[in-house]
Design a protein around this motif. Structure first.
Motif, PDB file in Angstrom:
ATOM      1  N   ALA A 293      45.085  31.849  53.094  1.00  0.00           N
ATOM      2  CA  ALA A 293      45.196  33.101  52.353  1.00  0.00           C
ATOM      3  C   ALA A 293      43.991  33.312  51.444  1.00  0.00           C
ATOM      4  O   ALA A 293      44.131  33.578  50.267  1.00  0.00           O
ATOM      5  N   ARG A 294      42.814  33.192  51.999  1.00  0.00           N
ATOM      6  CA  ARG A 294      41.607  33.403  51.198  1.00  0.00           C
ATOM      7  C   ARG A 294      41.373  34.901  51.044  1.00  0.00           C
ATOM      8  O   ARG A 294      41.358  35.653  52.014  1.00  0.00           O
ATOM      9  N   VAL A 295      41.201  35.306  49.821  1.00  0.00           N
ATOM     10  CA  VAL A 295      40.996  36.716  49.503  1.00  0.00           C
ATOM     11  C   VAL A 295      39.545  36.917  49.076  1.00  0.00           C
ATOM     12  O   VAL A 295      38.929  36.006  48.498  1.00  0.00           O
ATOM     13  N   THR A 296      39.000  38.074  49.383  1.00  0.00           N
ATOM     14  CA  THR A 296      37.640  38.406  48.978  1.00  0.00           C
ATOM     15  C   THR A 296      37.683  39.528  47.957  1.00  0.00           C
ATOM     16  O   THR A 296      38.368  40.540  48.162  1.00  0.00           O
ATOM     17  N   VAL A 297      36.977  39.335  46.847  1.00  0.00           N
ATOM     18  CA  VAL A 297      36.842  40.370  45.830  1.00  0.00           C
ATOM     19  C   VAL A 297      35.366  40.757  45.792  1.00  0.00           C
ATOM     20  O   VAL A 297      34.518  39.957  45.406  1.00  0.00           O
TER      21      VAL A 297
ATOM     22  N   GLN B 107      52.125  42.561  47.623  1.00  0.00           N
ATOM     23  CA  GLN B 107      51.594  42.215  48.945  1.00  0.00           C
ATOM     24  C   GLN B 107      50.627  41.039  48.851  1.00  0.00           C
ATOM     25  O   GLN B 107      50.672  40.100  49.673  1.00  0.00           O
ATOM     26  N   LEU B 108      49.744  41.084  47.854  1.00  0.00           N
ATOM     27  CA  LEU B 108      48.762  40.014  47.696  1.00  0.00           C
ATOM     28  C   LEU B 108      49.424  38.692  47.339  1.00  0.00           C
ATOM     29  O   LEU B 108      48.959  37.616  47.746  1.00  0.00           O
ATOM     30  N   ILE B 109      50.502  38.753  46.577  1.00  0.00           N
ATOM     31  CA  ILE B 109      51.237  37.535  46.240  1.00  0.00           C
ATOM     32  C   ILE B 109      51.867  36.934  47.495  1.00  0.00           C
ATOM     33  O   ILE B 109      51.847  35.706  47.693  1.00  0.00           O
TER      34      ILE B 109
ATOM     35  N   ILE C 220      44.041  39.529  39.211  1.00  0.00           N
ATOM     36  CA  ILE C 220      44.503  40.804  39.759  1.00  0.00           C
ATOM     37  C   ILE C 220      45.910  41.062  39.242  1.00  0.00           C
ATOM     38  O   ILE C 220      46.790  40.202  39.366  1.00  0.00           O
ATOM     39  N   ALA C 221      46.109  42.227  38.657  1.00  0.00           N
ATOM     40  CA  ALA C 221      47.412  42.572  38.097  1.00  0.00           C
ATOM     41  C   ALA C 221      47.517  44.096  38.005  1.00  0.00           C
ATOM     42  O   ALA C 221      46.500  44.799  38.060  1.00  0.00           O
ATOM     43  N   PRO C 222      48.746  44.618  37.839  1.00  0.00           N
ATOM     44  CA  PRO C 222      48.884  46.078  37.695  1.00  0.00           C
ATOM     45  C   PRO C 222      48.227  46.625  36.434  1.00  0.00           C
ATOM     46  O   PRO C 222      47.729  47.743  36.429  1.00  0.00           O
TER      47      PRO C 222
END
Length: 203
Positions: free
Chosen positions: A139-143, A128-130, A99-101
């Protein structure tokens, strides 16, 4: 190619811009055309000291990020040379989403061809995600590629956009060869007709 549908995992924070492909996988390790075995060299100049020992300050040498499946960074990720080994190294390490800009064009394309999902989100959202990722194992993220959302640990859903064709290919695990093989019936039919009409081409 492994399909990408929904991924929930640990996200590693890498608050750096202009991360080039030589940083991702240094040129001295480009000694194979196999897609496997490059994960141990991912970010080698950052992960290891000159004596070969681990750099404890680098995020992928810290728990729980040793098993990160998502990487969050800043602008122009994957710039530099066009080496396809960069997404190979990420995938072999276990990272399936970056994930990046924004991303360098060739790296962006190579990711889709190898099953790594590049998600483009605004700089403020990446920040924010960082910060979320710094929370560690919680800090588990779902994509979710099907719904095209990133779900933060607090449950907030952040939408993202993916080209419809690339989304279809990722959801179905189709690389360039897999996409071609979907038309194998038409290909075989063409060859049969051509062999009948122009048999000398097949001698």
């Amino acid at each position: 190619m492994q399909a990408f549908t929904t991924l929930t995992g640990v996200a590693a924070p890498l608050p750096m811009a202009n991360v080039d492909t030589d940083k991702i996988i240094p040129a001295r390790f480009l000694k194979s055309i196999s897609r496997f075995g490059f994960g141990k060299h991912l970010f080698a100049n950052l992960r290891f000291r000159e004596d070969g020992s681990e750099n404890p300050d680098f995020v992928l040498n810290q728990e729980p990020y040793r098993k990160a499946e998502v990487l969050i960074a800043f602008e122009n990720f994957g710039c530099g040379s066009s080496r396809e080994h960069a997404p190979w190294a990420l995938l072999d390490f276990g990272i399936r989403c970056v994930i990046a800009p924004d991303f360098a064009d060739i790296f962006h394309s190579n990711c889709f061809k190898n099953g790594v999902l590049p998600v483009q989100l605004p700089r403020a959202v990446c920040e924010q995600l960082i910060e979320d990722a710094k929370m560690g194992p919680n800090a588990r993220v779902t994509v979710d590629l099907e719904r095209q959302v990133v779900v933060r640990p607090n449950g907030e859903e952040i939408p993202f956009q993916i080209d419809p064709l690339r989304r279809h290919l990722m959801l179905n695990g189709l690389d360039d060869i897999g996409q071609t093989m979907q038309h194998v019936g038409a290909i075989d039919g063409f060859e049969a007709r051509q062999k009948s009409a122009q048999p000398w081409l097949y001698r």
